[in-house]
Scaffold this active site. Structure first.
Site, PDB file in Angstrom:
ATOM      1  N   TRP A   1      13.076 -45.315 -76.638  1.00  0.00           N
ATOM      2  CA  TRP A   1      13.730 -44.403 -77.429  1.00  0.00           C
ATOM      3  C   TRP A   1      14.978 -44.656 -77.905  1.00  0.00           C
ATOM      4  O   TRP A   1      15.497 -44.357 -79.210  1.00  0.00           O
ATOM      5  CB  TRP A   1      13.935 -42.782 -76.613  1.00  0.00           C
ATOM      6  CG  TRP A   1      12.452 -42.101 -76.283  1.00  0.00           C
ATOM      7  CD1 TRP A   1      11.918 -42.286 -75.230  1.00  0.00           C
ATOM      8  CD2 TRP A   1      11.777 -41.648 -77.171  1.00  0.00           C
ATOM      9  NE1 TRP A   1      10.786 -41.611 -75.197  1.00  0.00           N
ATOM     10  CE2 TRP A   1      10.503 -41.309 -76.824  1.00  0.00           C
ATOM     11  CE3 TRP A   1      11.605 -41.600 -78.600  1.00  0.00           C
ATOM     12  CZ2 TRP A   1       9.288 -40.739 -77.213  1.00  0.00           C
ATOM     13  CZ3 TRP A   1      10.511 -40.768 -79.387  1.00  0.00           C
ATOM     14  CH2 TRP A   1       9.515 -40.579 -78.607  1.00  0.00           C
TER      15      TRP A   1
ATOM     16  N   ASP B   1      21.578 -39.313 -75.879  1.00  0.00           N
ATOM     17  CA  ASP B   1      20.148 -38.590 -75.976  1.00  0.00           C
ATOM     18  C   ASP B   1      19.730 -38.489 -74.436  1.00  0.00           C
ATOM     19  O   ASP B   1      19.526 -39.202 -73.795  1.00  0.00           O
ATOM     20  CB  ASP B   1      18.817 -39.558 -76.606  1.00  0.00           C
ATOM     21  CG  ASP B   1      17.552 -39.004 -76.581  1.00  0.00           C
ATOM     22  OD1 ASP B   1      17.568 -37.945 -76.150  1.00  0.00           O
ATOM     23  OD2 ASP B   1      16.758 -39.725 -77.098  1.00  0.00           O
TER      24      ASP B   1
ATOM     25  N   LYS C   1      11.299 -30.755 -72.198  1.00  0.00           N
ATOM     26  CA  LYS C   1      10.897 -31.452 -70.871  1.00  0.00           C
ATOM     27  C   LYS C   1      11.514 -30.647 -69.895  1.00  0.00           C
ATOM     28  O   LYS C   1      10.820 -29.957 -68.996  1.00  0.00           O
ATOM     29  CB  LYS C   1      11.726 -32.676 -70.802  1.00  0.00           C
ATOM     30  CG  LYS C   1      10.826 -33.726 -71.318  1.00  0.00           C
ATOM     31  CD  LYS C   1      11.532 -34.409 -72.621  1.00  0.00           C
ATOM     32  CE  LYS C   1      11.321 -35.554 -73.620  1.00  0.00           C
ATOM     33  NZ  LYS C   1       9.847 -35.631 -73.686  1.00  0.00           N
TER      34      LYS C   1
HETATM   35  C1  LIG Z   1      14.541 -39.584 -74.419  1.00  0.00           C
HETATM   36  C2  LIG Z   1      13.758 -39.052 -75.631  1.00  0.00           C
HETATM   37  N1  LIG Z   1      14.133 -39.228 -76.984  1.00  0.00           N
HETATM   38  C3  LIG Z   1      13.724 -38.531 -77.885  1.00  0.00           C
HETATM   39  C4  LIG Z   1      12.554 -37.976 -77.795  1.00  0.00           C
HETATM   40  C5  LIG Z   1      11.627 -37.544 -79.082  1.00  0.00           C
HETATM   41  O1  LIG Z   1      11.899 -36.293 -78.858  1.00  0.00           O
HETATM   42  P1  LIG Z   1      11.297 -35.233 -80.328  1.00  0.00           P
HETATM   43  O2  LIG Z   1       9.773 -35.364 -79.950  1.00  0.00           O
HETATM   44  O3  LIG Z   1      11.911 -33.981 -79.743  1.00  0.00           O
HETATM   45  O4  LIG Z   1      11.687 -35.676 -81.490  1.00  0.00           O
HETATM   46  C6  LIG Z   1      11.564 -38.015 -76.692  1.00  0.00           C
HETATM   47  C7  LIG Z   1      10.352 -37.483 -76.556  1.00  0.00           C
HETATM   48  O5  LIG Z   1       9.488 -37.614 -75.561  1.00  0.00           O
HETATM   49  C8  LIG Z   1      12.372 -38.531 -75.477  1.00  0.00           C
HETATM   50  O6  LIG Z   1      11.804 -38.481 -74.202  1.00  0.00           O
END
Ligand SMILES: Cc1ncc(COP(=O)(O)O)c(C=O)c1O
Length: 361
Positions: free
Chosen positions: A103, A173, A197
């Site tokens: 991510w 994040d 989550k």
């Molecule tokens: C740590 C992390 N960042 C970002 C995201 C992306 O999130 P979104 O699908 O809400 O854009 C996720 C999705 O699983 C994630 O686990």
């Protein structure tokens, strides 16, 4: 099927049963309102109170200081990958990114489209199994901010302590470990997290940001991508995800009634330890993350062969243990055990692991 199974999915993920029951009970009519939350105006007094409860709930649980704003946005954590640099990466400056998994890599990719980025540390070479030590991080003291991913959902790698960034704002994040353990909010300039989550359904993204940073935002950004729009309008510039915010308000109430973040943290530590102990007890299972960076939310591990991993997930699913297949990019097994995931489900997984090894080891 009306029986609930054990849902190990990484997200959207399990929600607390009392939250689902309350939402179900009030689905046709919120008490005294005669309509569901999805049918009322986002400008109504009823929704204003719901938004207030979500805001208060987040603030109380996480101990958000008064000089921070809480926002409920759309576009997922993925839009934050772009909004953060658009708002805070100046044309003549740079930002530091520390990569501990997939991510963070995505966040970096978006930041590069906006401006200059310094890769302050990356754990890619080791296959994203750990977080960097302090002396492995090459921070630029003039950086506009430092970006980390507090918990890498795919690799199951979690920071146990924030890196020291001095006066440079730390931006994180925290999508997959927000509300799972205590964090010192005042160490951060901005924290963002998709709700799906630990907090609610997908479609709403929590942003917590320090007020003084708003002065750094350049003029001319598209209105919806400028944090000031949402601060000035209390997340009500346009129609927000009313349902998502409502569920977040209920989840906050649930966490509070369970004893708050401290209680969540204790329970999460206990649950995660059970699985990690089962992994460590044998050579049949191999944990992905280094022990000191192991996530308490996403437990990732391998079996001796991919065939056995396939067999493991399909037999687990047949026994009501669902969603254990690792992310397609790393393979293996991933057990996501968020706040709402019950201890009984973790015990069932551990028993299944022992039994599976006995039969296939
Ligand atoms: C740590 C992390 N960042 C970002 C995201 C992306 O999130 P979104 O699908 O809400 O854009 C996720 C999705 O699983 C994630 O686990």
């Amino acid at each position: 099927m009306t029986e609930r199974i054990f849902n190990f999915s990484a997200g959207p993920a399990i929600l607390p049963v009392p939250v689902l029951e309350e939402a179900q009970r009030d689905m046709l009519s919120l008490p005294g309102v005669g309509m569901s939350v999805m049918e009322i105006s986002h400008r109504s007094k009823t929704f204003d109170e719901i938004l207030g409860r979500a805001d208060d709930g987040v603030r109380k649980l996480l101990g958000v200081p008064a000089n921070y704003r809480v926002l409920f946005l759309q576009g997922g954590a993925s839009l934050q990958f772009s909004m953060v640099p658009m708002n805070f990466l100046p044309a003549e400056g740079g930002a530091d990114y520390i990569l501990t998994g997939s991510w963070g890599k995505k966040a970096l990719k978006e930041a590069k489209k906006v401006g200059a980025v310094n890769l302050a540390a990356t754990m890619a070479d080791g296959g994203f199994t750990r977080v960097p030590k302090n002396d492995e991080i090459k921070l630029d003291s003039r950086a506009a901010y430092v970006h980390i991913t507090t918990n890498e959902t795919i690799e199951g790698v979690e920071w146990k302590q924030e890196p020291d960034t001095g006066d440079v704002p730390l931006i994180a994040d925290a999508s997959s470990d927000i509300m799972s353990h205590r964090i010192p909010i005042d160490r951060y300039g901005l924290i963002y997290a998709g709700a799906q989550k630990n907090m609610g359904p997908s479609g709403v993204t929590l942003v917590i940001l320090r007020e003084d940073l708003l002065q750094r935002i350049p003029d001319g950004l598209p209105t919806m991508l400028d944090y000031r729009t949402h601060v000035e309008n209390r997340s009500l510039y346009n129609t927000p995800n009313t349902w998502g915010i409502y569920i977040i308000s209920l989840v906050c109430k649930w966490v509070d009634e369970k004893g708050g973040i401290e209680a969540m943290e204790r329970e999460n530590e206990t649950k995660a330890k059970l699985v990690y102990d089962a992994i460590d007890a044998t050579d049949f299972y191999r944990g992905h993350a280094d022990p000191d960076a192991r996530s308490i939310m996403n437990v990732t591990f391998r079996l001796p062969t991919e065939e056995l991993e396939k067999k493991f997930t399909s037999e687990a699913t047949a026994q009501g243990l669902d969603g254990l297949k690792g992310h397609r990019s790393v393979g293996g097994i991933r057990a996501s055990i968020y706040n709402a995931f019950p201890l009984a489900g973790v015990e069932a997984l551990v028993a299944f692991m022992k039994d599976f090894e006995r039969k296939n080891g």
